[in-house]
Design a protein around this motif. Structure first.
Motif, PDB file in Angstrom:
ATOM      1  N   UNK A  27      -8.517 -73.295 -86.763  1.00 54.67           N
ATOM      2  CA  UNK A  27      -8.527 -74.714 -87.118  1.00 54.67           C
ATOM      3  C   UNK A  27      -9.422 -75.591 -86.284  1.00 54.67           C
ATOM      4  N   UNK A  28     -10.240 -74.992 -85.424  1.00 52.28           N
ATOM      5  CA  UNK A  28     -11.116 -75.800 -84.570  1.00 52.28           C
ATOM      6  C   UNK A  28     -12.121 -76.579 -85.411  1.00 52.28           C
ATOM      7  N   UNK A  29     -12.669 -75.927 -86.446  1.00 52.04           N
ATOM      8  CA  UNK A  29     -13.706 -76.562 -87.248  1.00 52.04           C
ATOM      9  C   UNK A  29     -13.258 -77.789 -88.001  1.00 52.04           C
ATOM     10  N   UNK A  30     -11.966 -77.889 -88.316  1.00 53.87           N
ATOM     11  CA  UNK A  30     -11.474 -79.051 -89.059  1.00 53.87           C
ATOM     12  C   UNK A  30     -10.576 -79.952 -88.217  1.00 53.87           C
ATOM     13  N   UNK A  31     -10.499 -79.684 -86.914  1.00 53.19           N
ATOM     14  CA  UNK A  31      -9.630 -80.498 -86.062  1.00 53.19           C
ATOM     15  C   UNK A  31     -10.091 -81.956 -86.024  1.00 53.19           C
ATOM     16  N   UNK A  33     -11.036 -83.717 -88.474  1.00 46.99           N
ATOM     17  CA  UNK A  33     -10.409 -84.454 -89.571  1.00 46.99           C
ATOM     18  C   UNK A  33      -9.030 -84.958 -89.152  1.00 46.99           C
ATOM     19  N   UNK A  34      -8.269 -84.110 -88.472  1.00 45.72           N
ATOM     20  CA  UNK A  34      -6.951 -84.525 -87.988  1.00 45.72           C
ATOM     21  C   UNK A  34      -7.085 -85.676 -86.993  1.00 45.72           C
ATOM     22  N   UNK A  35      -8.064 -85.570 -86.087  1.00 48.29           N
ATOM     23  CA  UNK A  35      -8.273 -86.627 -85.100  1.00 48.29           C
ATOM     24  C   UNK A  35      -8.652 -87.947 -85.768  1.00 48.29           C
ATOM     25  N   UNK A  40      -3.840 -82.839 -93.760  1.00 52.57           N
ATOM     26  CA  UNK A  40      -4.199 -81.498 -94.225  1.00 52.57           C
ATOM     27  C   UNK A  40      -3.273 -81.101 -95.371  1.00 52.57           C
ATOM     28  N   UNK A  41      -3.837 -80.980 -96.567  1.00 46.85           N
ATOM     29  CA  UNK A  41      -3.061 -80.534 -97.727  1.00 46.85           C
ATOM     30  C   UNK A  41      -2.799 -79.046 -97.659  1.00 46.85           C
ATOM     31  N   UNK A  57      -0.402 -76.783 -83.608  1.00 45.79           N
ATOM     32  CA  UNK A  57      -1.096 -78.066 -83.457  1.00 45.79           C
ATOM     33  C   UNK A  57      -0.724 -79.076 -84.538  1.00 45.79           C
ATOM     34  N   UNK A  58       0.218 -78.705 -85.398  1.00 42.16           N
ATOM     35  CA  UNK A  58       0.726 -79.639 -86.390  1.00 42.16           C
ATOM     36  C   UNK A  58      -0.297 -80.072 -87.419  1.00 42.16           C
ATOM     37  N   UNK A  59      -1.076 -79.119 -87.928  1.00 41.76           N
ATOM     38  CA  UNK A  59      -2.144 -79.478 -88.860  1.00 41.76           C
ATOM     39  C   UNK A  59      -1.604 -79.985 -90.200  1.00 41.76           C
TER      40      UNK A  59
END
Length: 202
Positions: A27-31, A33-35, A40-41, A57-59
């Motif tokens: 999930x590093x590449x899309x982290x 977006x969370x920030x 995350x659907x 990490x609660x994505x």
């Protein structure tokens, strides 16, 4: 139920921006977006322990959003589509971003001599394009190795095409597509990392 409470929470506030992540590893590449406040659907990865990192990490809001398995399988795709449908019922009109980093283990560039087996290993991008066409997000993002856009792949009709040609053919009618080679070191990476970034906007 928890799902009903979460649904009411979604409907009671301004709609969140959302994304789906494919081949997402830990999930590093899309982290980012969370920030940035995206929800995350669904996030898909072949290896379960990598999704465990994302879960820690609660994505995703819903546990069913963590989807383990091969993205080429109809079962995995249906699970992704089910999560998109769930969020639509909760008030999310449309997925904002689909992000995919499909593995290209057998880099086979135009004019380079590679056998058919190596080229087929690059064809997970075909699955990514199929999922984008089904979900119809506002934006899609593909990120991969520097040679990605010129790398050969095999379509489901057994055509051998450069990935860039295939993506433009399949998605260019609905999206404005830009592909650029960037060194991520210029954007905050701690080391030199030259990649191809492809962005399609409808």
């Amino acid at each position: 139920s928890r799902g009903e409470r979460n649904g009411k929470m979604l409907k009671s506030r301004e709609r969140s921006l959302t994304y789906v992540s494919l081949f997402s590893a830990a999930g590093v590449g899309c982290h980012g977006f969370k920030m940035a406040g995206f929800e995350c659907i669904a996030t898909n990865e072949l290896i379960a322990r990598r999704l465990d990192v994302q879960r820690a990490n609660g994505k995703c809001r819903f546990d069913s959003g963590y989807i383990v398995g091969d993205a080429t399988s109809s079962e995995v795709k249906e699970k992704v589509y089910e999560e998109v449908a769930r969020w639509k019922r909760l008030g999310n009109d449309r997925v904002d971003v689909v992000m995919a980093t499909p593995p290209c283990q057998g880099i086979s560039v135009i004019n380079h001599k590679k056998n058919a087996g190596e080229i087929k290993r690059n064809s997970l991008v075909i699955e990514s394009v199929e999922i984008v066409r089904h979900i119809k997000p506002r934006v899609f993002v593909f990120e991969n190795v520097q040679a990605f856009w010129k790398t050969l792949c095999v379509t489901k009709d057994e055509e051998v095409l450069p990935i860039g040609t295939f993506v433009q053919r399949e998605l260019g009618g609905d999206y404005v597509i830009s592909a650029r080679v960037l060194n991520f070191m210029n954007y905050g990476s701690n080391s030199s990392r030259t990649r191809t970034l492809v962005i399609g906007v409808d």
